[in-house]
Write an enzyme that holds these catalytic residues in place. Structure first.
Site, PDB file in Angstrom:
ATOM      1  N   ARG A  22       0.620  -1.116  -0.010  1.00  0.00           N
ATOM      2  CA  ARG A  22       0.030   0.179   0.001  1.00  0.00           C
ATOM      3  C   ARG A  22       0.998   1.237   0.072  1.00  0.00           C
ATOM      4  NH1 ARG A  22      -4.621   1.521   4.661  1.00  0.00           N
ATOM      5  NH2 ARG A  22      -2.691   1.897   5.813  1.00  0.00           N
ATOM      6  N   THR A  76      -0.969   7.761  -1.300  1.00  0.00           N
ATOM      7  CA  THR A  76      -2.258   7.512  -2.065  1.00  0.00           C
ATOM      8  C   THR A  76      -3.217   6.320  -1.113  1.00  0.00           C
ATOM      9  OG1 THR A  76      -1.684   5.686  -3.460  1.00  0.00           O
ATOM     10  CG2 THR A  76      -1.327   8.161  -4.094  1.00  0.00           C
ATOM     11  N   ASP A  83      -4.338  -9.291  11.898  1.00  0.00           N
ATOM     12  CA  ASP A  83      -3.431  -9.352  10.629  1.00  0.00           C
ATOM     13  C   ASP A  83      -3.083 -10.926  10.258  1.00  0.00           C
ATOM     14  OD1 ASP A  83      -1.095  -9.492   9.076  1.00  0.00           O
ATOM     15  OD2 ASP A  83      -0.808  -7.168   9.393  1.00  0.00           O
ATOM     16  N   ASP A 100       0.605 -11.755   9.771  1.00  0.00           N
ATOM     17  CA  ASP A 100       1.276 -12.008  10.773  1.00  0.00           C
ATOM     18  C   ASP A 100       1.067 -13.277  11.481  1.00  0.00           C
ATOM     19  OD1 ASP A 100       2.760  -9.523  10.740  1.00  0.00           O
ATOM     20  OD2 ASP A 100       1.215  -8.321  11.794  1.00  0.00           O
TER      21      ASP A 100
END
Length: 207
Positions: free
Chosen positions: A101, A105, A198, A201
Site C-alpha cells: 500500500r 495514496t 492481521d 502476521d
C-alpha cells in the site's frame, strides 16, 4: 455472486483461527484445513469432461476437470491457503501477485507478478484470507484481467467485510466471491470486526 459457505466443520475451524490465543502453528494448520473444506463448494460447478478408463472389472466412462486450475495467492497472507487447495487439486499451477500500500495514496501498488503459461485457459482462484477494504482484491483482479484474461476468476477468502464485498462487486460484478463468514464491519483502522487480526502476521509468526 457472494457465497457464504455455512458448514459446521468450517465454523469450527474459523472459530479456532479467530481466537487471539491460537498460536501461529495452529493458525496455519486450521487455515489450511478450512480452505480445504471450502474448496468442495468453490469447485462444485467446475466443468468436467468424459474419459474412457478401465476398472479391474470392466471398461467405463470416468471424468476429469475440463480446464486447468491456477491458484493466485495475494502475497503474503494468501500463501496460507495454497496447500489446502493443492491437497484436493494437486495438478493446480500457482502464480503469485505481490502488492503493497502506497502510504500517500493508500492505493495498492504491484511489486511482483508471475503466472504460469496455462492461466489464459484456466479457472483462476485468487486467494486471500481476508477481504477487508477490497483494495488488494480489486487490484489483483485488475492485473489478471489486463495481463492474462483467464477463462474465469473466483475470489476465495475466509472472512469478508460488507464494505469489501461491495467494493469488489462494484469493481468486478461478474466475479464470484466465496467466504466462510461475512463479518460485521471494518473498524477505523481498516480491520475486519470481529475478523482475525492481521492474517499474515498470524500465519508467519511475525508479530
Amino acid at each position: 455472486m457472494l457465497k457464504v459457505i455455512d458448514h459446521p466443520l468450517i465454523k469450527d475451524k474459523l472459530t479456532r483461527i479467530r481466537k487471539s490465543t491460537t498460536e501461529s502453528t495452529k493458525f496455519r494448520e486450521n487455515l489450511e484445513e478450512l480452505t480445504k473444506l471450502m474448496i468442495y463448494e468453490v469447485t462444485k460447478d467446475f466443468e468436467v469432461k468424459n474419459i474412457d478408463i478401465e476398472t479391474p472389472v470392466a471398461s467405463t466412462v470416468g471424468y476429469k476437470l475440463k480446464y486447468n486450475t491456477v491458484l493466485v495467492p495475494i502475497l503474503r497472507a494468501g500463501l496460507g491457503m495454497v496447500d489446502g487447495v493443492k491437497a484436493l487439486i494437486p495438478t493446480a499451477a500457482i502464480g503469485h501477485i505481490g502488492l503493497y500500500r502506497n502510504e500517500e495514496t493508500l492505493k495498492p501498488v504491484e511489486y511482483y507478478c508471475k503466472m504460469p503459461p496455462t492461466i489464459k485457459d484456466s479457472y483462476t482462484l485468487v486467494l486471500d484470507p481476508m477481504l477487508a477494504t477490497g483494495g488488494s482484491a480489486i487490484a489483483a483482479i485488475d492485473i489478471l484481467k489486463k495481463k492474462y484474461n483467464p477463462r474465469k476468476i473466483i475470489f476465495v477468502c475466509t472472512v469478508a467485510s460488507p464494505e469489501g464485498v461491495k467494493a469488489l462487486k462494484d469493481a468486478h460484478p461478474e466475479i464470484d466471491i466465496y467466504t466462510a463468514s461475512l463479518d460485521e464491519k471494518l473498524n477505523s483502522d481498516g480491520y475486519i470486526v470481529p475478523g482475525l487480526g492481521d492474517a499474515g502476521d498470524r500465519i508467519f509468526g511475525t508479530k
